[in-house]
Write a protein that holds these residues in place. Structure first.
Motif, PDB file in Angstrom:
ATOM      1  N   MET A 193      43.598  72.672  60.298  1.00  0.00           N
ATOM      2  CA  MET A 193      43.981  72.054  58.875  1.00  0.00           C
ATOM      3  C   MET A 193      43.980  70.644  58.465  1.00  0.00           C
ATOM      4  O   MET A 193      44.262  69.144  59.463  1.00  0.00           O
ATOM      5  N   LYS A 194      43.124  70.435  57.539  1.00  0.00           N
ATOM      6  CA  LYS A 194      43.977  68.410  57.438  1.00  0.00           C
ATOM      7  C   LYS A 194      44.783  67.615  56.830  1.00  0.00           C
ATOM      8  O   LYS A 194      44.570  67.922  56.315  1.00  0.00           O
ATOM      9  N   VAL A 195      45.949  67.639  57.143  1.00  0.00           N
ATOM     10  CA  VAL A 195      46.762  67.084  57.231  1.00  0.00           C
ATOM     11  C   VAL A 195      46.442  65.312  57.410  1.00  0.00           C
ATOM     12  O   VAL A 195      46.472  65.306  58.674  1.00  0.00           O
ATOM     13  N   ILE A 196      47.143  64.867  55.924  1.00  0.00           N
ATOM     14  CA  ILE A 196      47.430  62.786  56.410  1.00  0.00           C
ATOM     15  C   ILE A 196      48.171  63.595  55.573  1.00  0.00           C
ATOM     16  O   ILE A 196      49.841  63.351  55.035  1.00  0.00           O
ATOM     17  N   ALA A 197      49.277  62.967  57.261  1.00  0.00           N
ATOM     18  CA  ALA A 197      50.868  62.628  57.295  1.00  0.00           C
ATOM     19  C   ALA A 197      51.183  60.952  56.723  1.00  0.00           C
ATOM     20  O   ALA A 197      50.475  60.318  57.755  1.00  0.00           O
ATOM     21  N   ILE A 198      52.064  61.006  55.751  1.00  0.00           N
ATOM     22  CA  ILE A 198      52.850  59.920  55.081  1.00  0.00           C
ATOM     23  C   ILE A 198      54.170  59.360  55.105  1.00  0.00           C
ATOM     24  O   ILE A 198      53.928  59.716  54.590  1.00  0.00           O
ATOM     25  N   ASP A 199      54.299  58.360  56.013  1.00  0.00           N
ATOM     26  CA  ASP A 199      55.266  58.007  55.834  1.00  0.00           C
ATOM     27  C   ASP A 199      55.831  57.397  55.753  1.00  0.00           C
ATOM     28  O   ASP A 199      55.219  55.969  55.502  1.00  0.00           O
ATOM     29  N   GLY A 200      57.296  56.374  55.845  1.00  0.00           N
ATOM     30  CA  GLY A 200      57.610  55.326  55.339  1.00  0.00           C
ATOM     31  C   GLY A 200      59.367  55.398  54.635  1.00  0.00           C
ATOM     32  O   GLY A 200      59.644  56.049  54.101  1.00  0.00           O
ATOM     33  N   PRO A 201      60.162  53.968  54.894  1.00  0.00           N
ATOM     34  CA  PRO A 201      61.134  54.234  53.828  1.00  0.00           C
ATOM     35  C   PRO A 201      61.468  54.473  52.716  1.00  0.00           C
ATOM     36  O   PRO A 201      60.152  53.782  51.278  1.00  0.00           O
ATOM     37  N   ALA A 202      62.123  54.247  52.012  1.00  0.00           N
ATOM     38  CA  ALA A 202      62.287  53.939  49.857  1.00  0.00           C
ATOM     39  C   ALA A 202      61.195  52.702  49.905  1.00  0.00           C
ATOM     40  O   ALA A 202      61.713  51.536  50.082  1.00  0.00           O
ATOM     41  N   GLY A 203      60.609  53.060  48.581  1.00  0.00           N
ATOM     42  CA  GLY A 203      59.834  51.590  47.645  1.00  0.00           C
ATOM     43  C   GLY A 203      59.138  51.122  48.348  1.00  0.00           C
ATOM     44  O   GLY A 203      57.984  49.868  48.646  1.00  0.00           O
ATOM     45  N   SER A 204      58.296  51.590  49.946  1.00  0.00           N
ATOM     46  CA  SER A 204      57.403  51.258  50.703  1.00  0.00           C
ATOM     47  C   SER A 204      55.878  51.591  49.857  1.00  0.00           C
ATOM     48  O   SER A 204      54.830  51.336  50.478  1.00  0.00           O
ATOM     49  N   GLY A 205      56.047  52.764  48.902  1.00  0.00           N
ATOM     50  CA  GLY A 205      54.787  53.610  48.573  1.00  0.00           C
ATOM     51  C   GLY A 205      53.969  54.482  48.936  1.00  0.00           C
ATOM     52  O   GLY A 205      52.838  54.931  47.755  1.00  0.00           O
ATOM     53  N   LYS A 206      54.850  54.991  49.739  1.00  0.00           N
ATOM     54  CA  LYS A 206      54.318  56.187  50.137  1.00  0.00           C
ATOM     55  C   LYS A 206      53.786  57.876  48.672  1.00  0.00           C
ATOM     56  O   LYS A 206      53.235  58.077  48.527  1.00  0.00           O
ATOM     57  N   SER A 207      54.415  57.490  48.130  1.00  0.00           N
ATOM     58  CA  SER A 207      54.410  58.357  46.770  1.00  0.00           C
ATOM     59  C   SER A 207      53.195  58.171  45.795  1.00  0.00           C
ATOM     60  O   SER A 207      51.892  58.957  45.560  1.00  0.00           O
ATOM     61  N   THR A 208      53.255  56.852  45.769  1.00  0.00           N
ATOM     62  CA  THR A 208      51.809  56.610  44.864  1.00  0.00           C
ATOM     63  C   THR A 208      50.659  56.460  45.628  1.00  0.00           C
ATOM     64  O   THR A 208      49.260  57.045  44.851  1.00  0.00           O
ATOM     65  N   VAL A 209      50.370  56.194  46.746  1.00  0.00           N
ATOM     66  CA  VAL A 209      49.359  55.805  47.438  1.00  0.00           C
ATOM     67  C   VAL A 209      49.077  56.988  47.816  1.00  0.00           C
ATOM     68  O   VAL A 209      47.636  57.867  48.097  1.00  0.00           O
ATOM     69  N   ALA A 210      50.346  58.558  48.993  1.00  0.00           N
ATOM     70  CA  ALA A 210      49.742  59.772  49.184  1.00  0.00           C
ATOM     71  C   ALA A 210      49.097  60.522  47.597  1.00  0.00           C
ATOM     72  O   ALA A 210      48.355  60.935  48.013  1.00  0.00           O
ATOM     73  N   ARG A 211      49.492  60.427  46.408  1.00  0.00           N
ATOM     74  CA  ARG A 211      49.145  60.381  45.134  1.00  0.00           C
ATOM     75  C   ARG A 211      47.621  60.372  44.900  1.00  0.00           C
ATOM     76  O   ARG A 211      46.858  61.225  45.159  1.00  0.00           O
TER      77      ARG A 211
END
Length: 471
Positions: A1-19
């Protein structure tokens, strides 16, 4: 299963980068923070105190969550805007710290990834807890003032100072909680996004991805340099499950069909075929390419829940299918799909057993249906195929038969529980015949890779033809 995990606090850009990274890699994207916000929204809406652990944990088990790229629905209510509001933002850390809530959300997140064969998943404990064996683990950070500025720009009804104070409070709660605290996972890449553009971040992460995993086979006592060996958790679809969940699956009974099973299957197939010709104006092209006798692997494109039963129309005798084990939780549905030839595969388990089940089906002389895309996809492009169908065909020395299905996504789109009348066309391609084996039971990586590449080219052409004919 090809999972890329992106963690971090709010405002670090997780959602935009992950999308954006998911778009670049052709994977699906999941915002796990939206799941916790959805539970928080449901609690507030029902008058449940977010700090009361037991009723919130029970709510998490029953709440209906639909987290998609463009919307979040909670109990069939569009909460896309409300879950980002200040009321939910102030309470979500309390809900996320609830062990019962986290256990249920982790279960749902793993199930989501298993159904899709992976994805880009962002949150606060994805690499550390949910998917510790992700192919790439990332921890995004940014200077506190940059994070606050970003979040203030998103939440227009709050000023910078209020947002900064709320973020500092939530950081302290997230980092100090006992269950799955916010931290950098072992082996994760830390990236400070303060002075980077989104394009720079996405390019950096895409460049860090390892080469795709090679196809696997059951363990042997010795290994040849040009052959393959399985990693634990590697299955017939080519998916890699998190080892923290790996257990031994019970063998699946795949005995040859009895007379009653053959009769029942013929009756159901005949009834569906008649209805499909009337309701969907079903048309099958290239039926002469389906082997008349003996086992083979049928590899269709997958765009709708209808595809499972549609492919049964290409030949009269029964074929076998892999199905996720959760289908058998419903006794009625389980009996029905078993009658159609399906057998359960326990995703997240020791997948060597699943592969052995596939081989037993072939040894019984029955054809096997394997969806090379792993799960339902959308759009006109066939890509990111798993090696599983090619591997099984090569190891068993049987033909690999590609099938394009056009119109099924219009008759029953992803997410729909209803069917609508729309023309459906199946186009069967010429079989892909593997190279003769050497008698060792081993399969060379080169051959499987070449078969998968050929399958992708053929499936694209067949899917294009089927879609055109179904219009």
């Amino acid at each position: 299963m090809k999972v890329i995990a992106i963690d971090g606090p709010a405002g670090s850009g997780k959602s935009t980068v992950a999308r954006r990274l998911a778009e670049r890699l052709g994977l699906e994207y999941l915002d796990t923070g939206a799941m916790y916000r959805g539970v928080t929204f449901a609690a507030l809406r029902r008058g449940i105190d977010p700090a009361d652990p037991e009723p919130v944990a029970q709510l998490a088990k029953s709440v209906e969550l639909e987290v998609a790229d463009d919307h979040v629905r909670v109990d069939d209510v569009d909460a896309s805007i409300e879950i980002r509001g200040p009321e939910v933002s102030r309470a979500v850390s309390l809900v996320a710290a609830n062990p019962g809530v986290r256990s249920e959300m982790v279960r749902r997140q793993r199930e989501w990834a298993a159904e899709r064969g992976g994805g880009v998943i962002e949150g606060r404990d994805i690499g550390s807890v949910v998917f510790p064996d992700a192919v790439l683990k990332v921890y995004l950070s940014a200077r506190p003032e940059v994070r606050a500025e970003r979040r203030a720009a998103e939440v227009t009804d709050l000023d910078y100072e209020t947002v900064a104070a709320d973020m500092a409070r939530r950081d302290a709660l997230d980092q100090g909680r006992e269950t799955a605290p916010l931290l950098q996972a072992a082996g994760a890449i830390e990236l400070d996004t303060s002075d980077m553009t989104i394009d720079e971040i996405v390019a950096d992460l895409a460049g860090r991805l390892p080469e795709p995993d090679e196809v696997t086979e059951p363990a042997e006592d010795t290994e040849r340099a040009e052959d393959t060996e399985p990693s634990e958790g590697s299955g017939p679809t080519g998916a890699h499950e998190a080892r923290s969940d790996t257990v031994r699956a019970a063998p699946v009974d795949v005995h040859p069909p009895t007379a009653i099973e053959r009769t029942s299957y013929a009756a159901v197939r005949g009834l569906f075929l008649g209805l499909a010709k009337l309701f969907f104006r079903l048309e099958i092209r290239g039926r002469e390419h389906v082997p008349a006798h003996g086992p083979f692997v049928l590899a269709p494109v997958h765009r709708s829940n209808l595809d499972f039963i549609l492919v049964a129309t290409v030949r009269r005798p029964r074929m076998r299918y892999m199905g996720k084990a959760s289908i058998w939780k419903s006794a009625l549905l389980g009996r029905f799909v078993s009658m159609l030839g399906a057998f359960p595969v326990h995703r997240g388990t020791a997948d060597r057993e699943s592969l052995r089940t596939c081989m037993r089906v072939i040894e019984n002389g029955e054809p096997l249906v394997m969806f090379p895309e792993g799960t339902r996809r959308s759009g006109p492009v066939v890509k990111d195929l798993f090696d599983g169908p090619a591997y099984v065909a090569a190891r068993a020395g049987v033909p690999l038969v590609p099938v394009g299905i056009g119109g099924s996504d219009r008759a029953m789109p992803v997410g729909s529980k209803m069917v609508r009348p729309h023309k459906i066309v199946l186009v069967v391609g010429e079989p892909i015949v593997p190279e003769p084996g050497d008698g060792t039971g081993r399969v060379k990586r080169r051959e499987v890779r070449q078969m998968t590449e050929r399958l992708q080219v053929d499936l694209q052409a067949l899917y294009d033809a089927a879609r055109a004919a179904a219009e």
